[in-house]
Design a protein around this motif. Structure first.
Motif, mmCIF file in Angstrom:
data_model
loop_
_atom_site.group_PDB
_atom_site.id
_atom_site.type_symbol
_atom_site.label_atom_id
_atom_site.label_comp_id
_atom_site.label_asym_id
_atom_site.label_seq_id
_atom_site.Cartn_x
_atom_site.Cartn_y
_atom_site.Cartn_z
ATOM 1 N N ILE A 122 0.797 -1.219 -0.011
ATOM 2 C CA ILE A 122 0.106 0.068 0.012
ATOM 3 C C ILE A 122 0.891 1.167 -0.013
ATOM 4 N N ILE A 123 1.824 1.233 0.720
ATOM 5 C CA ILE A 123 2.937 2.439 0.746
ATOM 6 C C ILE A 123 4.154 2.343 -0.140
ATOM 7 N N THR A 126 7.948 4.467 -0.788
ATOM 8 C CA THR A 126 7.864 5.170 -2.151
ATOM 9 C C THR A 126 6.400 5.527 -2.727
ATOM 10 N N LYS A 127 5.493 4.847 -2.101
ATOM 11 C CA LYS A 127 3.972 5.484 -2.629
ATOM 12 C C LYS A 127 3.299 6.160 -1.628
ATOM 13 N N GLY A 128 3.670 5.936 -0.213
ATOM 14 C CA GLY A 128 2.491 6.476 0.679
ATOM 15 C C GLY A 128 3.292 6.531 1.922
ATOM 16 N N GLU A 147 -0.407 6.988 -2.415
ATOM 17 C CA GLU A 147 0.271 7.646 -3.186
ATOM 18 C C GLU A 147 -0.365 8.900 -3.682
ATOM 19 N N LYS A 148 -1.800 9.012 -3.543
ATOM 20 C CA LYS A 148 -2.392 10.360 -3.857
ATOM 21 C C LYS A 148 -2.329 11.262 -2.689
ATOM 22 N N ARG A 149 -1.834 10.864 -1.574
ATOM 23 C CA ARG A 149 -1.766 11.436 -0.249
ATOM 24 C C ARG A 149 -3.035 11.487 0.241
#
Ligand code: NAP
Length: 272
Positions: free
Chosen positions: A141-142, A240-242, A260-262
């Motif tokens: 997820i992140i 790297t994404k969240g 990843e879209k915050r």
């Protein structure tokens, strides 16, 4: 049911006994061992033990005890565990297990020889929030974890003769609270390639505050521990994404996971 013997009738032993009596462990409080019989008897009555011993040795000698929960100051853990192992008892030892890796290896080797169960009571590892965050990280997820910051800094209202400030009792920020940020780094980033640290010493000879940098090939963990200033108990894990914010650090009951879209992917609260 596992018959538990408790060594050291102090602060955390009280908490442990309350938890066992609430049914949070598949065991029952059987015997308390204290350096004084009067204290042992009071503790026995408070927590409904069957037996009270006025010396640790007397408790070790009780053949009916299956497991000993060791709740003495950390500077004494090594000697106490080595003694207990002579009696072939299973052990749960309060954190930090020992003062250094050499002692820990000796204890584990002896436990293996004696064929008994032994573990550090690093309860944070087992908390539902930690398990949930680990699961979400495994599910990507992140993304890959590249940075972790974890802080356990507080100012205890204790005199210099308290165990926290006494070298002989294993005092200092690293061993009392620093081991929690380190546990977070180990849990979420693994063993570092190397580390750096900045340490502030105190007049009694213990470390009063430190920042530790765990260096990984693709990331870093920045870990703070202190007994002379306060920070919110918190861990922040960036991928790297969240990212994940774990509130409450070692005693966490909630975490917020961002994608990843915050955007908030999930707000986890332990309701058990
Ligand atoms: N897991 C957690 O969240 C957590 C929280 C707090 C502490 N701890 C850990 O638990 C251990 C005990 O901490 P605590 O806060 O419970 O300490 P504490 O209140 O001072 O209790 C320690 C007990 O150890 C016994 N003891 C034996 N030799 C001693 C000596 N020379 N000086 C002082 N006490 C001695 C005493 O019991 P008797 O007089 O009955 O023999 C004393 O009551 C430490 O290793 C600490 O890191 C864990």
């Amino acid at each position: 049911m596992i018959k538990i013997g408790v060594i050291g009738a102090g602060f955390i032993a009280n908490k442990f006994c309350e938890a066992v009596n609430k049914g949070e462990m598949d065991g029952k409080l059987y015997a308390i061992g204290s350096r004084g019989l009067k204290k042992a008897k009071e503790f026995k009555q408070r927590h409904r033990f069957i037996k009270a011993y006025g010396s640790y040795q007397d408790l070790y000698n009780d053949k009916d005890i299956d497991l000993i929960y060791l709740a003495t100051p950390h500077g004494l853990h090594y000697n106490h565990m080595m003694e207990i192992l002579d009696y072939k008892k299973n052990i749960i030892c309060e954190k930090p297990f020992t003062l250094n890796a050499k002692q820990a290896k000796e204890v584990f080797n002896k436990a293996k020889d004696k064929n008994v169960f032994i573990m550090e009571a690093m309860w944070t590892r087992f908390l539902p929030t930690i398990r949930e965050v680990k699961k979400l990280i495994t599910e990507d997820i992140i993304g890959d974890v590249v940075k972790l910051e974890a802080d356990f800094c507080f100012k205890p209202n204790k005199n210099d003769d308290n165990r926290l400030f006494q070298p002989k009792l294993g005092g200092g920020a690293l061993l009392d609270v620093g081991i929690y940020p380190i546990t977070f780094a180990n849990l979420f980033m693994g063993r570092p390639k190397n580390f750096d640290s900045e340490v502030k010493m105190y007049k009694t000879g213990v470390d009063i505050a430190e920042t530790i940098y765990y260096n990984y090939p693709d990331g870093q963990a920045i870990l703070k521990a202190a007994l002379n200033y306060e920070l919110p108990l918190e861990a922040r894990i960036s991928g790297t994404k969240g990212k994940v914010i774990i509130e409450g650090l070692h005693e966490t009951e909630s975490a917020v996971i961002y994608d990843e879209k915050r955007q908030t992917y999930k707000t986890y609260t332990n309701t058990t």
